[in-house]
Write an enzyme that holds these catalytic residues in place. Structure first.
Site, short mmCIF file in Angstrom:
data_model
loop_
_atom_site.label_atom_id
_atom_site.label_comp_id
_atom_site.label_asym_id
_atom_site.label_seq_id
_atom_site.Cartn_x
_atom_site.Cartn_y
_atom_site.Cartn_z
N CYS A 1 0.86 -1.14 0.19
CA CYS A 1 -0.01 -0.01 0.13
C CYS A 1 0.84 1.32 -0.12
O CYS A 1 1.57 1.33 1.17
CB CYS A 1 -0.91 0.02 1.27
N GLU B 1 -22.27 1.58 10.72
CA GLU B 1 -23.65 1.47 9.75
C GLU B 1 -22.95 1.78 8.34
O GLU B 1 -22.60 3.06 8.44
CB GLU B 1 -24.72 2.06 10.02
N ASP C 1 -29.77 10.42 12.14
CA ASP C 1 -29.18 9.38 12.39
C ASP C 1 -29.90 8.39 13.08
O ASP C 1 -29.66 7.08 13.23
CB ASP C 1 -28.29 9.55 13.75
N GLU D 1 -9.02 -0.14 4.04
CA GLU D 1 -9.61 1.17 3.72
C GLU D 1 -10.41 1.81 4.75
O GLU D 1 -10.22 3.05 5.21
CB GLU D 1 -10.33 1.22 2.27
N HIS E 1 -8.29 3.22 7.33
CA HIS E 1 -7.81 4.68 7.01
C HIS E 1 -9.04 5.51 7.42
O HIS E 1 -8.72 6.64 8.13
CB HIS E 1 -7.57 4.88 5.63
N HIS F 1 -0.37 3.99 7.72
CA HIS F 1 0.47 2.75 7.43
C HIS F 1 1.24 2.29 8.53
O HIS F 1 1.73 3.31 9.33
CB HIS F 1 1.26 2.75 6.27
N CYS G 1 -20.90 9.38 16.25
CA CYS G 1 -21.95 9.03 15.41
C CYS G 1 -22.00 7.35 15.29
O CYS G 1 -23.08 7.02 14.92
CB CYS G 1 -21.77 9.38 13.93
#
EC number: 3.4.24.-
Length: 967
Positions: A198, A261, A344, A402, A405, A411, A462
């Site tokens: 990556c 979610e 939400d 991903e 991240h 990394h 959230c």
């Protein structure tokens, strides 16, 4: 995420003896995936991103399904490779929300219509093989048997032959499928290594929200500096150990369950390639990623759940997908917002969106990009999104990477991870090149630390709501749904088939291909999918072939529990009030097999070393921290001496108070020199609250966290305000130039000097100035004005100045002065009369009125306000008899008790005065006349009308007048 493919894709010539075929130079093997990741390794079997070499055997088998009465389990028996494989399976679809929706966008009808919901939840199973506790299975029993299993170091992949799946789908549990279309292809392979890269450059700290690309020439990741801890912080002791982590801003250091979610989106290329099996395929990928986030090495309780699936059949209805990965991500982020309900509480509201595409994604220079995501944006509806290139089942790892991240993980070889990961940088989920995944700890200490600090600083609020109707994820191993041939087709195209290679059974998937017209075997260096059969009673799990019988030992969830609190760590300060920590770990026991991670407080902190620090020329602790950076500022701004850093308070947002924001003295530039001040640093000059891990927490004036003690108006901690008196005054006239108003003595507290400018005017031509005890000006001297808000450090005390252009020009200070200062007024031009008021408090001497010394004395407090402003009012004060300890007493001599009341304001009140009538407004006929009305003080001065009694205000200061009739 970026592909890393060895020379020739690890190709080999296709010969009669596949077991003796030589591997291409540069091919690597991928170590076993953790037992808990029984779904993950299976998906890795066909990767072109983080590939693995493998050799495998294959056989045609007839699965025998039998429902175990009364136990909710299903038994699957396979006879292959000279052994009997007995799989004990249980339904497992925990990653699907019960009421998830699947929509097809852009069908030929042009409308967006939900597909009829088929219940996929019953398809997915997981379990053990031959009773082996180290084995694992993940299978789908819909439309045949698909998936993978792991037994004794070998991975097995099973898939129905193309014509058999429909017939098998009609067979009830316990009933043999109809002949002759009942055959499945079963493959087994051995465990190997994975290599993959990556290529994001992680050399510098990353600001939150920067786009991160998985191509080494394209991407820069970002992170919120305010969300980081310092590796030197005591709270980091034990990072890398099984420590319970996770928190939100409102509850510091509390491990809470997070629900991510998710909306899954598949573009037209995915719909065309996977057809009717697309939904099952997407959920299989996501189930693997969800299992990875259940591993305790992430140090948090994180559940990935699907709430919505969108399938795009018409590319005009979806986001523009091109080979430009960065542009595709931006397009998708903008597009997905329209499908996310803002509330939400809505069942279809999602926290992050993931786009899957078969489009070959490219970075700035190469097309090795497998995924791209925005960094640290999980709760940002506009930017919490990822793009994944579907290159086979190993796209599940790309998905997990991903999402890492999105959770602000860099990394593992980034600079900020060096002190946490050490030399072990390439064996975890966030490695820029994945090889030999550490199965016992798929997430590195740095990844756990970064997601913990990210959540701990309030960036995951959230995620606190539990989804209402999550889609149930498949519970069977992916290798049971997709055999090795299908895995090869996912990776290398529809014409590719599995190349048997006994030496790499379960470890590496080899697939057919052509090179120069020659039939070759090639690999992407990923293992077979978990659930692929690798012998009688065995299957592939984590790149190893294991027995199926011990499923309960690795498939039964074991919930974690907190261990004992550890010892208190070192204090962050040697004096002046520091902070120290104690932690506990989720290791009694450590959760495993997808069991729940510990929830609750994981770190405690308390105040320490409360004694005063030795005087350092009146410098505050924050000043010392800024000055520590002077030696690193050798390069000056333009020309002149090196930069001298001082704290900046004015204009700093409350949420940034615990960052070390310093400004260059005499220049005005300011920078965040550290993401956090040292623990125990006061949040602001006028606050007793202190900074703890970059957040402001309440503390008392005694420097103890959570203490309720406050400074009184006299600057006494816990006092009642009786030890000082208020000094106040005003100035309403001044001559041009500088003139003294008041010299405020040492020890004065709660100083306020203010001047209100006339309405509509920026200033009245008069300005406040401050002169130090040595005669030098520290504010607005030499006829030079500071127009903007600023904070002035004066011998360890902060003087807050509003700026000369403010409507209310004001100087304030709260702490006791360490040296006297003089307040002046500067008057320039034809200035209006100034209106300056000042107040401050000074310590008063206690008076004693006892004729004969006793152990008790009369103690008086300051006189209160006068009951009237004129014509004789009364003032009162508290007079108490107290003993030498300050407690109420009764032995004081009453004949010498000081008076508790006295007259005041004995001057006359202002009076209304009417002037003479004016001439009539008309020279003939009827007009009106008026007379002036003034409010005069007792000495004849003109006052505002508000100063006179409104009840006595004359009413007749305008009247009619009649002149001679007009001709």
């Amino acid at each position: 995420m970026q592909r890393a493919v060895p020379e020739g894709f690890g190709r080999r010539k296709l010969g009669s003896d596949m077991g003796n075929a030589e591997r291409a130079p540069g091919s690597r093997s991928f170590g076993p995936v953790p037992t808990l990741l029984l779904l993950a390794a299976a998906l890795l079997a066909v990767s072109d991103a983080l590939g693995r070499p493998s050799e495998e055997d294959e056989e045609l088998v007839v699965p025998e399904l039998e429902r175990a009465p009364g136990h909710g389990t299903t038994r699957l028996r396979l006879h292959a490779f000279d052994q009997q494989l007995d799989l004990e399976l249980r339904p497992d679809s925990s990653f699907l929300a019960p009421g998830f929706t699947l929509q097809n966008v852009g069908r030929k009808s042009g409308s967006e219509t939900p597909l009829p919901e088929t219940d996929l939840a019953h398809c997915f199973y997981s379990g053990t093989v031959n009773g082996d506790p180290s084995s694992a299975a993940a299978l789908s029993l819909c439309e045949g048997v698909r998936g993978a299993f792991y037994l004794l170091g070998e991975a097995y992949f099973i898939q129905p032959l193309p014509a058999a799946s429909e017939r098998l789908a009609t067979a009830a549990p316990g009933e043999k499928p109809p002949a002759p279309l009942q055959f499945h292809l079963l493959r087994r392979n051995r465990q190997g290594d994975v290599g993959g890269t990556c290529g994001v450059v992680d050399d510098e700290p990353r600001p939150t929200g920067k786009a991160e690309t998985e191509d080494e020439d394209e991407g820069t990741e970002g992170e919120d500096e305010g969300a980081q801890w310092s590796p030197q912080d005591p709270a980091l002791q034990g990072v890398g150990q099984p420590t319970g982590t996770g928190s939100i801003r409102k509850k510091r250091f509390v491990s809470s369950h997070r629900y991510v979610e998710t909306m899954l989106v598949a573009d037209q290329s995915m719909a065309e390639f996977h057809g009717s099996g697309l939904k099952h395929y997407l959920l299989t990928l996501f189930s693997v990623a969800a299992r990875l986030y259940k591993h305790p090495s992430i140090r948090n309780s994180v559940s990935l759940v699907v709430v919505k699936i969108l399938v795009i059949h018409d590319e005009q209805k979806g986001p523009e997908v091109t080979s430009n990965a960065a542009l595709t991500l931006r397009n998708f982020c903008n597009w997905q917002k329209q499908h996310n309900p803002p509330s939400d509480r809505d069942a279809e509201h999602y926290d992050t969106a993931i786009l899957f595409t078969r489009q070959d994604l490219c970075g700035s220079q190469t097309c090795d990009t497998l995924g791209m995501a925005d960094v640290g944006t999980v709760c940002d509806p506009s930017r919490s999104c990822s793009v994944i290139e579907d290159d086979g089942l190993q796209a599940a790892f790309t998905t997990a990477h991903e999402l890492g991240h999105v959770f602000n993980m860099p990394h593992d070889d980034a600079k900020q991870c060096a002190s946490l990961n050490g030399v072990n940088q390439d064996s975890h989920m966030m490695a820029s090149m994945l090889s030999n995944l550490d199965h016992s700890q798929p997430w590195s200490p740095c990844s756990a630390y970064m997601i913990t600090s990210f959540l701990d600083n309030g960036h995951g609020e959230c995620l606190m709501d539990k989804p209402q109707n999550p889609i149930q994820l498949p519970g069977d191993l992916p290798g049971t749904s997709y055999d090795a041939n299908r895995q090869c087709q996912f990776t290398f195209g529809e014409d590719s088939k599995h190349c048997p290679d006994a030496a790499s059974t379960c470890s590496t998937l080899w697939c057919t291909g052509t090179s120069g017209g020659v039939l070759v075997c090639q690999t992407k260096h990923f293992p077979w999918a978990d659930g692929t059969s690798c012998g009688e009673g065995k299957w592939c799990i984590n790149g190893k072939c294991v027995n199926k019988t011990d499923r309960k030992h690795f498939d039964t969830p074991f919930h974690g529990s907190w261990g004992m609190w550890g010892p208190w760590g070192d204090c962050s300060r040697t004096c002046g009030g520091g902070v120290q920590y104690t932690m506990r770990e989720c290791d009694n026991p450590v959760p495993k097999n997808g069991g729940k991670y510990c929830e609750g407080k994981r770190v405690r902190y308390r105040s320490c070393n409360l004694e005063d620090c030795p005087d350092n020329n009146g410098k505050t602790f924050r000043e010392e921290q800024c000055e520590a950076h002077n030696e690193f500022s050798k390069a000056s701004f333009g020309s002149g001496p090196a930069v001298e850093w001082i704290p900046k308070y004015a204009g700093v947002s409350p949420k940034d108070r615990c960052k070390l924001i310093c400004q260059a003295k005499g220049i005005g530039y300011f920078f965040v020199l550290q993401p956090k001040v040292v623990d125990g640093t006061p949040c602001s000059p006028d606050s007793t609250s202190v900074c703890v891990q970059g957040q402001c927490v309440k503390a008392g004036c005694d420097r103890i966290i959570d203490s309720k003690k406050k400074f009184d108006k006299c600057g006494v901690c816990g006092g009642n305000g009786s030890t000082c008196k208020k000094i106040s005054g005003s100035v309403t006239s001044a001559k041009p130039g500088y003139h003294d108003i008041i010299t405020i003595p040492t020890g004065a507290t709660n100083i306020e000097v203010k001047q209100r400018n006339q309405r509509g005017s920026r200033n009245n031509g008069s300005f406040l100035a401050i002169k130090a005890a040595d005669g030098t000006y520290i504010l607005n001297g030499d006829y030079t004005l500071s127009t903007l808000e600023q904070d002035i450090m004066y011998k360890g005390v902060v003087l807050r100045y509003s700026g000369s252009s403010a409507a209310l020009e004001r100087i304030r200070s709260f702490s006791p002065l360490k040296e006297p200062l003089t307040i002046q007024v500067l008057t320039v031009g034809n200035a209006l009369r100034p209106k300056i008021k000042y107040t401050y408090f000074v310590k008063k001497k206690k008076e004693s009125f006892n004729a004969i010394p006793t152990f008790s004395a009369w103690v008086i407090e300051e006189w209160g306000e006068c009951s009237k402003s004129c014509e004789l009012g009364w003032q009162r004060r508290l007079v108490e008899c107290r003993d030498i300890n300050g407690q109420p007493a009764s032995e004081c001599a009453k004949e010498v008790k000081p008076a508790s009341t006295r007259p005041c304001a004995d001057h006359p009140c202002p009076q209304w005065q009417l002037g003479e009538w004016s001439s009539c407004s008309k020279t003939c006929g009827k007009g009106y006349k008026k007379r002036s009305l003034k409010c005069l003080s007792h000495d004849g001065g003109v006052l505002s009308h508000e100063s006179c009694d409104p009840l006595k205000k004359p009413k007749h200061f305008i009247d009619f007048c009649t002149m001679a009739e007009c001709s």
